[in-house]
Design an enzyme around this catalytic site. Structure first.
Site, PDB file in Angstrom:
ATOM      1  CB  THR A 190      -0.737  -0.212   1.099  1.00 35.06           C
ATOM      2  OG1 THR A 190      -1.580  -1.283   1.172  1.00 35.06           O
ATOM      3  CG2 THR A 190      -1.223   0.944   2.052  1.00 35.06           C
ATOM      4  CB  THR A 236       0.808 -13.496  13.064  1.00 36.54           C
ATOM      5  OG1 THR A 236       1.656 -13.520  12.138  1.00 36.54           O
ATOM      6  CG2 THR A 236      -0.768 -13.714  12.303  1.00 36.54           C
TER       7      THR A 236
END
Length: 413
Positions: free
Chosen positions: A191, A413
């Site tokens: 992004t 995570t």
């Protein structure tokens, strides 16, 4: 020689701009995560955005805003949450963000543009944003570019900024920019995020046209991993504070301004490609001899984005066959008997025929790039000629390392 010079100051180098970057508590890491760019006067605004069907709320907001009003004074960017795929509430959060920063700056909310970056599917932490807005406004400074550049990054290892100056009408004109991007980089925007400021006087339609062409020759010509983001945004402001004559039509002065704008965008784009997650070098592909520029860029981007080419560069393997294969599948017709491939100064294929070359020296060339200075001696050059056409195009990418998989396997995570 370029008709401009590099200067310091980044996004605040042009006259009439301030910027800030603070830690608002949006990122779990506790690093800076809220940036603000502010023009002292209303500025002509242009934007190029992701073409993904899944768009962040800020992208939808900015596209609608620029359709009704081609000017702005502020750009607010949060990092940590992408606010993409967050439904109606995500859009309401965007509207609240625009209103809150407008009230803090004492401007109309219609003069606010927004950007977000971070994890898709997560709304902005509005409590942190609300408390951070007064702080980021208070931190605005004419030297705040570096702080803003640091507050928009996520997995980036380095910040990206640039400022250039030229002369138009016997007066200095400046363009500055900052960007972020490291993974999920295959812009089809127009992004990654990029913000550009300029102090020239330019008409809205011409500024938008310039930005779109600059995007095609820069951000739309880079790739890290072939993934287009939900949040890709390129926003450019031009506030006229250089007091130069207005540029309202195509001509020498417009061409000079667009060339400098393109140079700013290309520097930021290359910085994004070089900072690709796990990358050890920048790959620059130049294609010549195509029918037109668009065809040349398509071939170049296909080569730069090939996982096999990128893996070979990381392995320091001068496997030109992968380059040839990528060129051939780019969807651009050419005669393979005309194909020429060079890696650096090593000519490997001529008129479609393989040549003998020093493989050890070519491998050493790749190894040297991996240890070269950032955006100086760290570039692997791939030159491809496909015929006798006038089309020339470039694309930039990076090698594909083991670390790319590790970084993205552990992203949430």
């Amino acid at each position: 020689m370029a008709d401009w010079q590099k200067i310091t100051g980044g996004i605040t180098a042009p006259r009439g701009y301030q910027a800030a970057g603070i830690t608002a508590g949006l990122k779990p890491s506790g690093l800076p995560d809220l940036a603000l760019i502010f023009s002292e006067v209303e500025a002509i605004a242009a934007g190029v955005f992701t073409t993904s069907q899944v768009k962040a709320a800020c992208v939808e907001y900015c596209r609608q805003r620029l359709q009704t009003k081609q000017s702005a004074r502020a750009i607010l960017c949060n990092a940590g949450q992408a606010n993409a795929a967050t439904g109606t509430q995500g859009y309401l959060d965007t509207l609240e963000s625009a209103l809150a920063i407008a009230q803090a700056l004492n401007i109309s909310s219609e003069s606010v543009l927004l950007a977000s970056t971070g994890v898709i599917g997560q709304r902005i932490k509005m409590d942190a944003l609300r408390s951070g807005i007064p702080k980021v406004v208070a931190a605005l400074s004419e030297t705040g570019s570096d702080a803003a550049a640091g507050a928009i990054i996520t997995t980036d290892l380095v910040t990206k900024s640039i400022a250039l100056e030229t002369t138009i009408g016997d007066r200095p004109v400046r363009i500055g920019g900052i960007a972020k991007g490291s993974g999920m980089i295959h812009p089809n925007m127009a992004t990654m995020l990029a913000f550009v400021t300029c102090d020239a006087v330019v008409s809205p339609a011409l500024w938008q046209q310039m930005l779109a062409r600059a995007a095609d020759r820069s951000f739309n010509s880079i790739t890290v991993d072939g993934d287009t983001s939900t949040n890709d945004s390129l926003i450019a402001l031009a506030n006229g504070q250089s007091r130069t004559p207005a540029i309202t039509e195509v001509g020498v002065e417009a061409e000079k301004l667009e060339a400098m704008l393109t140079a700013v965008c290309q520097h930021l784009a290359k910085a994004i490609a070089r900072d690709g997650e796990g990358a050890t070098c920048l790959i620059e592909v130049e294609v010549t001899g195509a029918h037109d520029e668009l065809s040349a860029r398509q071939i170049a981007k296909t080569i730069a984005g090939s996982s096999l080419v990128k893996s070979a560069i990381f392995g320091r393997d001068p496997n030109w066959g992968r380059i040839a294969a990528a060129a051939g599948r780019a969807g651009v017709p050419f005669e393979q008997e005309n194909l020429q491939i060079k890696l650096g100064n090593f000519l490997m294929l001529e008129n479609g025929q393989p040549l003998t070359f020093d493989r050890a020296a070519a491998s050493a060339y790749l190894k040297k790039a991996a240890t070269g200075a950032y955006l100086q001696q760290d570039t692997v050059l791939i030159s491809v000629n496909v015929g006798n056409g006038y089309g020339v195009g470039k694309a930039w990418g990076c090698d594909l390392s083991y670390d790319y998989v590790r970084i993205n396997a552990e992203y949430t995570t």
